[in-house]
Design a protein around this motif. Sequence first.
Motif, short mmCIF file in Angstrom:
data_model
loop_
_atom_site.label_atom_id
_atom_site.label_comp_id
_atom_site.label_asym_id
_atom_site.label_seq_id
_atom_site.Cartn_x
_atom_site.Cartn_y
_atom_site.Cartn_z
N ARG A 230 0.83 -1.21 0.00
CA ARG A 230 0.00 0.00 0.00
C ARG A 230 0.86 1.26 0.00
N ALA A 231 1.94 1.21 -0.76
CA ALA A 231 2.84 2.35 -0.95
C ALA A 231 3.13 2.46 -2.45
N TRP A 232 3.58 3.64 -2.87
CA TRP A 232 3.94 3.79 -4.28
C TRP A 232 5.06 2.83 -4.64
N SER A 233 4.93 2.20 -5.80
CA SER A 233 5.99 1.31 -6.29
C SER A 233 7.04 2.14 -7.01
N SER A 254 -7.53 4.15 4.78
CA SER A 254 -8.81 4.72 4.35
C SER A 254 -9.59 5.38 5.47
N HIS A 255 -9.37 4.96 6.72
CA HIS A 255 -10.15 5.52 7.83
C HIS A 255 -9.49 6.76 8.42
N PRO A 329 -11.56 -0.41 1.38
CA PRO A 329 -11.75 0.89 2.04
C PRO A 329 -12.24 0.78 3.47
N ILE A 330 -12.52 -0.46 3.94
CA ILE A 330 -13.07 -0.62 5.28
C ILE A 330 -12.26 -1.56 6.16
N ASP A 331 -11.18 -2.11 5.61
CA ASP A 331 -10.31 -3.01 6.36
C ASP A 331 -8.87 -2.72 5.94
N PRO A 332 -8.04 -2.15 6.83
CA PRO A 332 -6.69 -1.74 6.43
C PRO A 332 -5.79 -2.88 6.00
N GLU A 333 -6.19 -4.12 6.28
CA GLU A 333 -5.40 -5.26 5.84
C GLU A 333 -6.11 -6.08 4.78
N GLY A 334 -7.28 -5.65 4.34
CA GLY A 334 -8.08 -6.42 3.41
C GLY A 334 -7.99 -5.90 1.99
N TYR A 335 -8.68 -6.59 1.09
CA TYR A 335 -8.70 -6.26 -0.33
C TYR A 335 -10.12 -6.38 -0.84
N MET A 336 -10.34 -5.79 -2.00
CA MET A 336 -11.60 -5.99 -2.69
C MET A 336 -11.30 -6.36 -4.14
N ALA A 337 -12.11 -7.23 -4.69
CA ALA A 337 -11.99 -7.63 -6.09
C ALA A 337 -13.18 -7.08 -6.86
#
Length: 534
Positions: A230-233, A254-255, A329-337
Amino acid sequence: MNTKSRTCAGRLFMGLDFSTQRLKATLIDSSLGVVHESEIDFDRSLPEFKTRGGVHRHSDGLTVTAPPLLWVAALDALLDAMRRRRFPFKRVACVSGSGQQHGSVYLRHGADRVLAGLDPALPLRGQLEGCFSIPDSPVWMDSSTSAQCRARDRALGGAQAVAALTGSRSCERFTGNQIAKIRSKQPEAYAATGRIALVSSFCASLLIGDYAPIEPGDGAGMNLMNLRTRAWSPAALACTAKNLAARLGAIVPSHTVIGPISPWFAARHGFSRACRVVAFSGDNPNSLAALRLERPGDMAISMGTSDTVFGALSSPRPSATEGHIFGSPIDPEGYMALIGYKNGSLTREWVRDRFAGGSWPQFERCLAETQPGNRGRIGFYYREPEMTPPVFRTGVWRFDCRGRPIRRFNEGEDARAVIEGQFLSMRLHGRNIGLAPRKILATGGASVNRSILKTMADVFGAPVYTSCRPNSASLGAAYRALHGWDCARKKRYVPFMESLRGAPPFERAAEPDPALRATYDPMLERYAKLERSI
């Protein structure tokens, strides 16, 4: 401006959605009830910008832009109208927002000083007019950057390497490729740019009177962010433009509360100086928040002009051929597909008109009178070139139970074939990027059709729920405002659903028939094989 309100007391939480065609505001109270909704239609309310559908389509047929000053003017218009109706802005405790994903805004060096020194006696529009180094922002509909996408693939080791690093293959609409085009085609404008923002972070900048950071849900839609850190590559930035990191700013969870509201909003509209702003995100991540898809196995199917499948993931499986993975956007360790389809409601309506007499009740009868699995018959209906999977030919392909092409089905079988085919495709391609639903939330126009929902439940083998709330992006932003405010107040990360206890339940609309797994599981494998043959 369209407005709906109800009387309430106590703190309010505001969600703003800067979508393609309009700006929407949704406000909720502490009990999560919606107390106010307003919207500004860009074409109708701001005709001087000469947009159609909120955008400008250029003569090359590929370039699509929108003036960022349009979004500034819309915010002026929305808040002015609410103030005239004596909306109690002083009770708004926190604001968050949503922006159409992938669009980018180019601000001149020194624009942050203009944002910090806004005069409350004047509207935003006139004060910010000279702040843009690029007066027309590329938006998500733009497809003019194929050359930049191929250059990114070469620089980073191929399409799958790009997807593994950033969550998505190189996409023409993604922000990094738009930046690369501007750096190449308009080097003087790039040099004059002090900050490159997403639509979401630009609109957040208006609220805080300073450059706002980007968060991982929207940042993943740029082909620039390392999905896992979650940082710029550095590698992705290097193949895009020189000195890009400083122009992009930070990525924050996100929070995060990114600041107090700008004094301009307090003096002009009556917001409390204690009002806080939570990082803005994209429209799809905010819709996930509205539908409260927190745990892996939570999935939504939005059935509109285009169909969208999205859901929560714990372990991302990025693909070079399908779908996208974003930070949750609702879990700092999660992902969405997310997977998108061009052939949605218009294709279903074409089948209805051609094979069900133009009647949805007749279409439902066709579904009811044909057996699940359609006697092994499978159809592919592409009225538009499809992106999942990439199919550039249009037409109809029908196959019998042995996989042999046939010219036509029996009466009623086309209705079942188009619905089963669309859901088999969603199940197949969702599985390929890690979506395995334990429950499904259906939204969009087709979600009112109970026969379609029953077929959805049977094909996926999962219960289907529905929501009656429209404007999911602005509602999700309001939920995220409350959540971020709660995290800041408690000085720790609070699980999203802990902050949203008491949210209205979704309606359980359809149950799967367990016996039909024996029909649809093998049918899915046959579908995958036939899809590859088209």
